[in-house]
Write an enzyme that holds these catalytic residues in place. Structure first.
Site, PDB file in Angstrom:
ATOM      1  CG  ASP A 148      -2.327   0.587   0.835  1.00 43.69           C
ATOM      2  OD1 ASP A 148      -2.345   1.714   0.321  1.00 43.69           O
ATOM      3  OD2 ASP A 148      -3.350  -0.088   1.036  1.00 43.69           O
ATOM      4  CG  HIS A 221      -4.680   2.112  -2.071  1.00 43.11           C
ATOM      5  ND1 HIS A 221      -4.533   2.773  -0.889  1.00 43.11           N
ATOM      6  CD2 HIS A 221      -6.011   2.115  -2.347  1.00 43.11           C
ATOM      7  CE1 HIS A 221      -5.727   3.161  -0.438  1.00 43.11           C
ATOM      8  NE2 HIS A 221      -6.638   2.784  -1.307  1.00 43.11           N
ATOM      9  CD  GLU A 284     -10.248   3.809  -0.676  1.00 39.81           C
ATOM     10  OE1 GLU A 284     -11.103   4.300   0.045  1.00 39.81           O
ATOM     11  OE2 GLU A 284      -9.115   3.464  -0.260  1.00 39.81           O
TER      12      GLU A 284
HETATM   13  C1  TNX Z   1     -10.678   1.929   2.707  1.00 42.97           C
HETATM   14  S1  TNX Z   1     -11.472  -0.925   2.217  1.00 42.97           S
HETATM   15  C2  TNX Z   1      -9.620   1.240   2.161  1.00 42.97           C
HETATM   16  C3  TNX Z   1      -8.353   1.169   2.923  1.00 42.97           C
HETATM   17  C4  TNX Z   1      -8.419   1.938   4.210  1.00 42.97           C
HETATM   18  C5  TNX Z   1      -9.757   1.663   4.860  1.00 42.97           C
HETATM   19  C6  TNX Z   1      -9.935   2.212   6.229  1.00 42.97           C
HETATM   20  C7  TNX Z   1     -10.537  -0.625   1.025  1.00 42.97           C
HETATM   21  C8  TNX Z   1     -10.613  -1.546  -0.073  1.00 42.97           C
HETATM   22  N1  TNX Z   1      -9.727   0.463   1.046  1.00 42.97           N
HETATM   23  O1  TNX Z   1      -7.290   1.600   2.108  1.00 42.97           O
HETATM   24  O2  TNX Z   1      -7.379   1.517   5.023  1.00 42.97           O
HETATM   25  O3  TNX Z   1     -10.765   2.194   4.029  1.00 42.97           O
HETATM   26  O4  TNX Z   1     -11.078   1.660   6.853  1.00 42.97           O
END
Ligand code: TNX
Length: 487
Positions: A148, A221, A284
């Site tokens: 990440d 990420h 994301e």
């Molecule tokens: C969303 S859940 C993210 C993570 C964060 C998290 C915190 C997901 C697929 N991505 O990168 O750590 O929220 O709850």
């Protein structure tokens, strides 16, 4: 303990169990006064003709002995975990066993626990402890979030800078990412696992009937990848491993050399992890710099793709084809649905159940992990001010327990695509093993019943009664847990 099969796996299980019984000083195999009315012999037997499924077992409890039977070593292992839970209060609280027969098997084949080792690095010993916690709860998939923005944790021989540069950040932000004033701790943080350590961990997990599914995040990420290999960026600046929480607009470029780079990483990953599924993230990914970059726009147009969502889909599809050509299956976060789902992809539904429902309707496999019920980085108790800092939300023990991974809106046929459920443990606000245990226990016990038991036999008040001996078992292992609902 008496056994009728001497295969290596069973012998290993015997000794693990005996070792456990010894450390617990249960005295199971030694005559103990208080154990007078209890059987002193546990027989475990493989029985190919057993009526239970591949993970099920049958336990017959008699006055003088307990006989555990299963079709597979896996089933025997789960029988032994149940036995641990039954034996512990028996000897600690001088209770007696009831004679009878137990037939037990899980409802779902994917009983997952995820751990983010990027935001905070956990040592091999700590990860082993997490696997031990999982095993006791009969969880069988460890989703290892290895990469990440804040740190790359997997040694890749072809690209040493991933760990030389990508595994270390200069410092970490203090407090919550929504806090207005931002301060930093000034302490470098990092670490990674060597390939030898990974191989050993895969074995450690296997002997606890756990499959490790590794996650390599793409195309978002990935700030730590871009810090190490800036030529993979979509914008024209260099960067460093992220020191704050929250999102980043860094995203890998979608050009063929980037895909080859990822394929090489996946090659090494696949030699380390024999799992059928490989997780490729996909969540994301902010596409601002795909939009802004003329070369990427030209590339997108040359592929006749309408927008950036389709470009991400195209990108994931290339990886899907690559994994399929190696006999593996792709799984990704539900964003991989946007712009069209790759042919063989399974979906991990985290932004509620919407993505999972859509995927099941398209006849794709699904793992349910909605934020509302399965995020163990969320608060578990109110008032939040009395809890250690967490991401947000409120996922109480009862809420976890109430979850049903098969949404009512799906038909019987569509429900079959739900492989199971998983809890996610993102570690922005979880810097230590003790804190990790606090966030997972006893919520993992609740999730364990969600994925193991059928809805008809679930009963929250009964579950609460059973928490008290479980707490003692946690204590005996030296684990921390949230005492609020579990004295
Ligand atoms: C969303 S859940 C993210 C993570 C964060 C998290 C915190 C997901 C697929 N991505 O990168 O750590 O929220 O709850």
């Amino acid at each position: 303990m008496v056994g009728s099969d001497s295969s290596e796996a069973i012998t290993r299980m015997y000794s693990q169990f005996e070792q456990w019984a010894d450390t617990m000083a249960i005295g199971y195999f030694k005559p103990l006064e208080m154990a007078e009315n209890c059987p002193r012999v546990v027989k475990i037997e493989l029985d190919k003709g057993s009526k239970t499924g591949t993970e099920g077992y049958q336990m017959r409890i008699r006055k003088d002995q307990i006989v555990l039977r299963a079709k597979t070593v896996r089933g025997l292992f789960y029988g032994l975990q149940s036995l641990k839970q039954l034996l512990f209060p028996l000897f600690k609280e001088q209770k007696t066993f009831q004679c009878g027969t137990i037939l037990d098997e899980p409802r779902f084949g994917w009983r997952g626990m995820h751990l983010d080792v990027s935001r905070h690095f956990f040592t091999i010993k700590e990860v082993e402890c997490y696997l031990e916690m999982m095993a006791l709860h009969k969880m069988n998939v460890f989703h290892w979030h290895l990469t990440d923005d804040q740190g790359w944790r997997l040694e890749i021989k072809a690209y040493p800078k991933l760990t030389e540069i990508g595994a270390f950040r200069s410092q970490t932000m203090n407090g919550h990412f929504r806090d207005k004033s931002r301060t930093f701790d000034g302490i470098p943080h990092g670490g990674y696992y060597t390939q030898d350590q990974i191989k050993a961990m895969v074995k450690f997990a296997e002997s606890r009937m756990i499959t490790i599914v590794p996650e390599i995040e793409m195309p978002g990420h990935c700030q730590e990848v871009i810090a190490a290999y800036p030529n993979l960026a979509s914008k024209d600046t260099t960067t460093s491993v992220m020191t704050t929480w929250g999102g980043t607009d860094h995203i890998l470029n979608p050009f063929p050399p980037t895909l080859r780079f990822l394929e090489t990483i996946l090659d090494e990953t696949m030699t380390l992890f024999p799992s059928a599924y490989i997780h490729i993230g996909g969540d994301e990914a902010l596409k601002k710099h795909w939009k802004k970059n003329p070369a990427i726009q030209k590339f997108k147009d040359s592929l006749k793709l309408k927008n950036e969502d389709e470009l991400q889909s195209w990108f994931i599809r290339q990886i899907d084809l690559y994994l399929a050509s190696k006999g593996r299956k792709l799984i990704g976060w539900d964003e991989i649905l946007e712009g069209g789902l790759a042919e063989n992809a399974a979906v991990m539904s985290w932004r509620g159940e919407k993505g999972g429902i859509a995927a099941a309707k398209l006849k794709h496999k699904v793992v349910m992990t909605p934020g509302s019920h399965c995020y163990f980085d969320h608060y578990q108790f109110e008032p939040k001010s009395e809890e250690p800092l967490a991401f947000g939300g409120l996922t109480t023990l009862e809420k976890v327990y109430s979850y049903d991974p098969q949404p009512k809106s799906l038909s019987g046929e569509q429900k079959k695509y739900i492989l199971g459920a998983q809890a996610n443990l993102w570690t922005e606000y979880i810097p230590t093993l003790r804190q990790l245990q606090y966030m997972c226990l006893p919520r993992m016990a609740a999730l364990s019943e969600v994925v193991w038991s059928t809805p008809e036999i679930k009963n929250y008040s009964d579950f609460k009664i059973r928490l008290s001996p479980l707490a003692k078992l946690y204590g005996s292992q030296g684990w921390n847990w949230c005492r609020k609902e579990m004295k």
